[in-house]
Each structure stands twice: as C-alpha cells, then as structure tokens.
Design a protein around this motif. Structure first.
Motif, PDB file in Angstrom:
ATOM      1  N   LEU A 177       0.823  -1.203   0.000  1.00 43.73           N
ATOM      2  CA  LEU A 177       0.000   0.000   0.000  1.00 43.73           C
ATOM      3  C   LEU A 177       0.860   1.256   0.000  1.00 43.73           C
ATOM      4  O   LEU A 177       0.363   2.350  -0.280  1.00 43.73           O
ATOM      5  CB  LEU A 177      -0.901  -0.007   1.242  1.00 43.73           C
ATOM      6  N   ASP A 178       2.141   1.093   0.343  1.00 45.69           N
ATOM      7  CA  ASP A 178       3.022   2.262   0.418  1.00 45.69           C
ATOM      8  C   ASP A 178       3.479   2.737  -0.954  1.00 45.69           C
ATOM      9  O   ASP A 178       3.839   3.908  -1.107  1.00 45.69           O
ATOM     10  CB  ASP A 178       4.252   1.938   1.280  1.00 45.69           C
ATOM     11  N   VAL A 179       3.477   1.857  -1.960  1.00 46.62           N
ATOM     12  CA  VAL A 179       4.014   2.262  -3.264  1.00 46.62           C
ATOM     13  C   VAL A 179       3.044   2.055  -4.417  1.00 46.62           C
ATOM     14  O   VAL A 179       3.307   2.504  -5.523  1.00 46.62           O
ATOM     15  CB  VAL A 179       5.339   1.512  -3.572  1.00 46.62           C
ATOM     16  N   LEU A 180       1.936   1.348  -4.186  1.00 48.79           N
ATOM     17  CA  LEU A 180       0.987   1.076  -5.266  1.00 48.79           C
ATOM     18  C   LEU A 180      -0.387   1.671  -4.933  1.00 48.79           C
ATOM     19  O   LEU A 180      -0.789   1.696  -3.773  1.00 48.79           O
ATOM     20  CB  LEU A 180       0.842  -0.436  -5.473  1.00 48.79           C
TER      21      LEU A 180
ATOM     22  N   LEU B 181       7.456  -4.211   6.363  1.00 49.83           N
ATOM     23  CA  LEU B 181       6.408  -4.715   5.477  1.00 49.83           C
ATOM     24  C   LEU B 181       5.755  -5.956   6.067  1.00 49.83           C
ATOM     25  O   LEU B 181       4.535  -6.052   6.166  1.00 49.83           O
ATOM     26  CB  LEU B 181       6.983  -5.044   4.096  1.00 49.83           C
ATOM     27  N   LEU B 182       6.567  -6.937   6.474  1.00 45.19           N
ATOM     28  CA  LEU B 182       6.016  -8.151   7.049  1.00 45.19           C
ATOM     29  C   LEU B 182       5.271  -7.854   8.334  1.00 45.19           C
ATOM     30  O   LEU B 182       4.253  -8.487   8.639  1.00 45.19           O
ATOM     31  CB  LEU B 182       7.138  -9.157   7.297  1.00 45.19           C
TER      32      LEU B 182
ATOM     33  N   PHE C 132      10.223 -11.912  16.735  1.00 42.74           N
ATOM     34  CA  PHE C 132      10.182 -12.969  15.727  1.00 42.74           C
ATOM     35  C   PHE C 132       8.724 -13.366  15.590  1.00 42.74           C
ATOM     36  O   PHE C 132       8.116 -13.859  16.537  1.00 42.74           O
ATOM     37  CB  PHE C 132      11.032 -14.162  16.188  1.00 42.74           C
ATOM     38  N   PHE C 133       8.126 -13.134  14.409  1.00 42.48           N
ATOM     39  CA  PHE C 133       6.684 -13.281  14.320  1.00 42.48           C
ATOM     40  C   PHE C 133       6.255 -13.995  13.039  1.00 42.48           C
ATOM     41  O   PHE C 133       6.948 -13.984  12.024  1.00 42.48           O
ATOM     42  CB  PHE C 133       5.999 -11.909  14.391  1.00 42.48           C
ATOM     43  N   HIS C 134       5.085 -14.623  13.136  1.00 40.72           N
ATOM     44  CA  HIS C 134       4.447 -15.296  12.004  1.00 40.72           C
ATOM     45  C   HIS C 134       3.894 -14.221  11.082  1.00 40.72           C
ATOM     46  O   HIS C 134       3.038 -13.437  11.476  1.00 40.72           O
ATOM     47  CB  HIS C 134       3.319 -16.201  12.521  1.00 40.72           C
ATOM     48  N   ALA C 135       4.396 -14.167   9.842  1.00 36.12           N
ATOM     49  CA  ALA C 135       4.023 -13.083   8.936  1.00 36.12           C
ATOM     50  C   ALA C 135       2.868 -13.446   8.008  1.00 36.12           C
ATOM     51  O   ALA C 135       2.469 -12.633   7.177  1.00 36.12           O
ATOM     52  CB  ALA C 135       5.236 -12.664   8.099  1.00 36.12           C
TER      53      ALA C 135
END
Length: 559
Positions: free
Chosen positions: A81-84, A417-418, A291-294
């Motif tokens: 969403l930051d670039v498109l 982003l993740l 450390f996270f589930h993306a």
C-alpha cells in the motif's frame, strides 16, 4: 539464469513475463510522460484509475495462468500500500495461492529421492489425495512407520513436498523480475518514488526462504521455544528424520479453523476470547520475541479444544514466511510510538528516517505536513476513542493521506512490510471473530511498555550523568592537593599562597558548575516525565532545587 536463455517452457515463461511488463511500461510512458508534455495531462488524470485497475486485472490473469512464483508476486504487490495505488492492491488482494494438485506419482518420486528411502519404509500410510495444493508445494496426510513413531512419540503427520521443478521456475521468475526492476530504475517517474531493485531483492529473499523447508522447520522450532511456557499457544513438532530441504514432515495438528465461529461455539469456546488471545499472541511475537508469524491467515491457525472448555489453545502452522524485528528496527518502532504518543510530526519524520521508510530523495517537509494533518485530525484521541470514529471519516482521510504518501519516495523496509502484513491480517481475523474488536486496545499494553522502557532509559541516562559529575567533583580536591604537595616538596622555592587561593576559587567554581549541570539534568528529566509518569517527574523537579541552591548561593559570602 541459464534456464531462461535455453529453448523450452522456461524460456517461454521468461519472455511472457517480460512481454507483459514491457507493454505496461509503454502504456506508462505514453500516459504519464508523453501526454503531459504535449498538454494532454487531463486525459492521463481522467483515465488513471481505470488504467490501473485494468493492469491489475491483466496481471491477475497472468499470475493464475503461470502459477509458480507469480501468484506470490501478486500477493506481495497487494500488500504494498506504500508504493501502489489502491486500484491495484484491491484487485490483487483476492489472488489465492490455490492451483491444481500435482499427480501423486510425481510427488512420491521427488519425496523418495529426497528422503533416500521408499515411501512404504518412511511411512506406514500416505493419503494420495492432497490435503492442500499451492504454487510452491502441496501437503498430504500420512502415518509414520512403527520405528519412527516409537522414536518420536508421534503417529499422524502431514508431509509437505515441493512441486517438482519449482526451483527452476523460481529462478526464471526472479531473473525476469530483476530484469523488469532494472528497466524501472531507468524510469524517473518510478525511481523517484520506489527502489524497484530493492523491492525485488526483498521479495526474492522471502521466496527463497519459503521454498527451503529446513529453514521452515527451524523457524517452527524457534517459534515453539518462544511460547514453551504459554499453555495457550502450540506448534507442531518437526519430524527431523523425515525432513529435508524439499520435504517437511510435521505433527498433524489439524483442528478447528480459527475463523469457524460455529464450530468454536459448538465446542464451548467463546470467539471473543479467541480474538483477544490471538491478538495477544501476535503482538507478543512482535514486541517481546522480535520474531513473528508473517502469514497468520485462517488456514494457518487452528483452535485446539482441551479437556475443558477453557483449556483450548491456538495452534500455529506454516512457518515459511516469518518476520524479525532487528534491534535497529525495534529502536525505530520505539521512536515511532513515542512520536505518536506525543503527537510530534517532526519526531515521527525523524523516526521514519531511522527505520528507513524514506528514500534519500524524500521531501520531508511534505511528509511532516501530512503527519501533522493526521495528528490534528485524530491525534487528540486515545486508543479507545478511535474506535468510535465514523469509519467513513477514516476512509476519506486514508484516501487523502494515501495519495500524499504514494507521491513521496516512501517505501517500507522488509521487516516493516512483514510486520504491517501481520498486523493487518491479525486485525482482520480478530474483527471477524468479534465485530467490536479494537486492535488499538490490543496494542496499547505493548506500546505502554515501550514508553516505560524509554522512560527507564532516560532516567538511567540522567542518573549516570549525575553520578559521573559527582565522582569528578569528589576527586578534584584530592588531585589538586596532590599537585600542591608535589610543588611544595620540590627544589624550587616560591610563594604558593596566591596559587592556592586561585585553586580554591577554581574548585568552588567547578563545584557550582557541576551543580548547575545536575540541576539542568534533573529539571529537564522532570519536565519530560511529568506527563507520562507524574510521580517520578515531580520527584526529579523537587530534587533539582538542591543543586540549584548550591549553584546560586555557594560561596556567596566569600571574596
């Protein structure tokens, strides 16, 4: 990228991707560069929304037709969403990673070659019907052999096997994407707003990790260790004896899908409680474990009932896409939280630069203006108050704010982003379980902890500085006395009384200067902490009176 240069299906795939990209670039040049130069910018403006939507629709068709990594590309683009523009991200948001299953004979051949033993020796039984089929691999249920079951204590497992030839397809797709990124780098209207090669490399890294099942197995174990003390969160055990880079064997933990509210209620489980527990588990991954589930979509989270209705637990699966919060990013997130809490646009811009979301060509004045407008509109509201705002007002402002952001060279680094992806999926999942769920309420305890950590760091910094000043002051007379003693015991005879008076004067001045420094530190610290931590702020301000009095009146009667 040798495969792309040889005849055959891979070369055709490579050329088809480049052909699609080149046609879109020609259209971009015509409407966004050529027409404005001849005074027809209005045509480009009026047609832009429809053109963007048609591009996304054509890419959707291409991705489904080619499969492989291109579906992942579409999913990746839908999150940018930051670039498109939203016309593209909205169209690609529904792109599902579901493709026809590979014939079991091909899956079996690849798995046996990887494991080095026939299937009937590795497993007592394997379901030839795929439990799930995706663009990179597919999953089958199985039972371990008696020997492996005895060693592991497990019986029912799932076996995840790469699609045959996927390594070559991924290499070809990445080569094509890197070629397109090189083209985009030469288009100023694109390069001023987004670092396309960096985006491709970010995507490549994530994709290569996702097809390395040894990496996924290690991530699963690390995730499980992080929640070892939490009875509410579980992960499947890895069967390492039957795991390689292309084959992953895990404990079968299939249970109630987290979004199946009817099944949850049927098991006596309150979906509202599940939403709260899921949000807590996700934000604990981000703020505590880093450390996270993306990819926490409904297919990757089960709710496993326990012996009693309250003993259920959340079971996470599919650890191919994981995110990490390195210390640099964690520091930047802390700065972002503090900037938001203080509603300081300038600090938020500085924090954005620290995190790395602004490219070097960013006009920070425009960004600061947009942030200031955001704070002016919603900044005075607490977390709970934001939930009462009319959603239409949020949408209108988001549209305006999004246009401003996309006009800037603004780009989320990989970790961010993740993180945003995980938060967005978490918010959507929890809202589906509990329509009144407010993600801000779930974040608030962790945000408050970040602020407390920052406050503690500030106080420690002031304390360390005050202690160093006190030590220096305490040691100064002794050092000066030593110098005087050496002079008095020397062979040179002269009158030191004037020197001693001067030194005494310097000592008094030095002590008053140190007191002034300590006063300033305590006063500034108290002023900073008076709002977030009133008791500590008041104590520091009160304590500052002592060094102030010393700085002003010490030696007032001396000449």
């Amino acid at each position: 990228m040798a495969d792309a240069g040889r005849p055959g299906p891979h070369r055709a795939r490579y050329r088809r991707i480049l052909r699609f990209a080149s046609l879109q670039l020609v259209q971009l040049w015509w409407f966004e560069l050529f027409l404005p130069r001849i005074g027809l910018a209005g045509i480009a403006e009026r047609t832009r929304t429809d053109r963007m939507r048609r591009i996304a629709q054509r890419f959707h068709v291409l991705a489904v037709d080619l499969g492989g990594l291109m579906i992942k590309v579409g999913q990746f683009m839908s999150s940018r969403l930051d670039v498109l523009p939203p016309e593209i991200t909205d169209e690609l948001a529904g792109l599902q990673d579901e493709v026809p299953a590979v014939p079991f004979a091909d899956i079996k051949a690849l798995a046996e070659a990887e494991l080095g033993v026939p299937f009937d020796r590795a497993f007592a039984w394997v379901d030839e019907r795929a439990l799930a089929a995706a663009s990179l691999g597919q999953v089958h249920r199985a039972r371990l052999s008696e020997l492996d079951a005895a060693d592991t204590g497990l019986e029912n497992v799932v076996v995840k096997v790469q699609r045959p030839g996927i390594d070559e397809i991924v290499a070809v797709d990445l080569a094509a994407l890197r070629k397109v990124a090189g083209w985009l780098r030469r288009v100023r209207i694109v390069s001023d707003r987004v670092d396309a090669p960096a985006l491709v490399e970010e995507f490549a890294q994530t994709s290569l990790e996702e097809i390395d099942y040894l990496h996924e197995a290690q991530s699963a174990e690390r995730f499980g260790e992080n929640f070892a003390a939490d009875a509410r969160v579980a992960t499947p055990e890895v069967v390492w004896e039957r795991t390689t880079r292309r084959v992953l064997t895990l404990e079968d933990v299939t249970a109630i899908k987290i979004n199946d509210t009817d099944a949850l209620r049927g098991a006596g489980i309150d979906p509202d409680e599940v939403a709260d527990a899921f949000a807590k588990a996700m934000f604990e991954q981000v703020f505590t474990h880093s450390f996270f589930h993306a990819d926490p979509h409904p297919g990757n989270i089960f709710v496993t009932p326990g012996a009693t209705p309250d003993a259920w637990r959340l079971t996470f699966i599919d650890f191919g896409m994981m995110g990490q919060v390195p210390e640099g990013l964690r520091s930047g997130l802390r700065a972002l939280v503090i900037a938001v809490a203080s509603r300081d646009g300038r600090k938020l811009v500085d924090a954005a630069q620290e995190v790395g979301v602004l490219l070097p060509s960013a006009d920070t004045k425009e960004f600061e203006k947009a942030i200031t407008a955001l704070f002016a509109r919603f900044g005075g509201m607490g977390f709970a108050e934001l939930a009462t705002v009319d959603p239409r007002e949020f949408r209108d402002f988001a549209s305006e704010f999004g246009d401003t952001i996309r006009a800037l060279p603004f780009q989320l680094p990989e970790g961010m982003l993740l993180l945003f992806r995980a938060v967005a999926l978490t918010s959507g999942m929890c809202s589906g379980l509990n329509p009144t769920f407010n993600v801000w309420d779930a974040v608030e305890p962790f945000a408050a902890q970040l602020l407390r950590d920052e406050t503690g760091s500030t106080v420690r910094a002031f304390a360390d500085e005050a202690w160093r000043a006190a030590v220096t002051t305490a040691r100064l007379p002794g050092r000066i006395d030593a110098v005087i003693t050496e002079i008095e015991e020397g062979t040179i005879t002269f009158d030191t009384s004037r020197l001693e008076r001067r030194l005494d004067s310097l000592i008094r001045i030095g002590r008053r200067v140190v007191s002034a420094v300590v006063f300033a530190g305590l006063a500034v610290g108290g002023a900073l902490l008076i709002v977030p931590t009133p008791p500590l702020g008041i104590v520091l301000l009160a304590a500052s009176v002592v060094p102030l009095a010393h700085a002003l009146f010490a030696g007032a009667g001396r000449r």
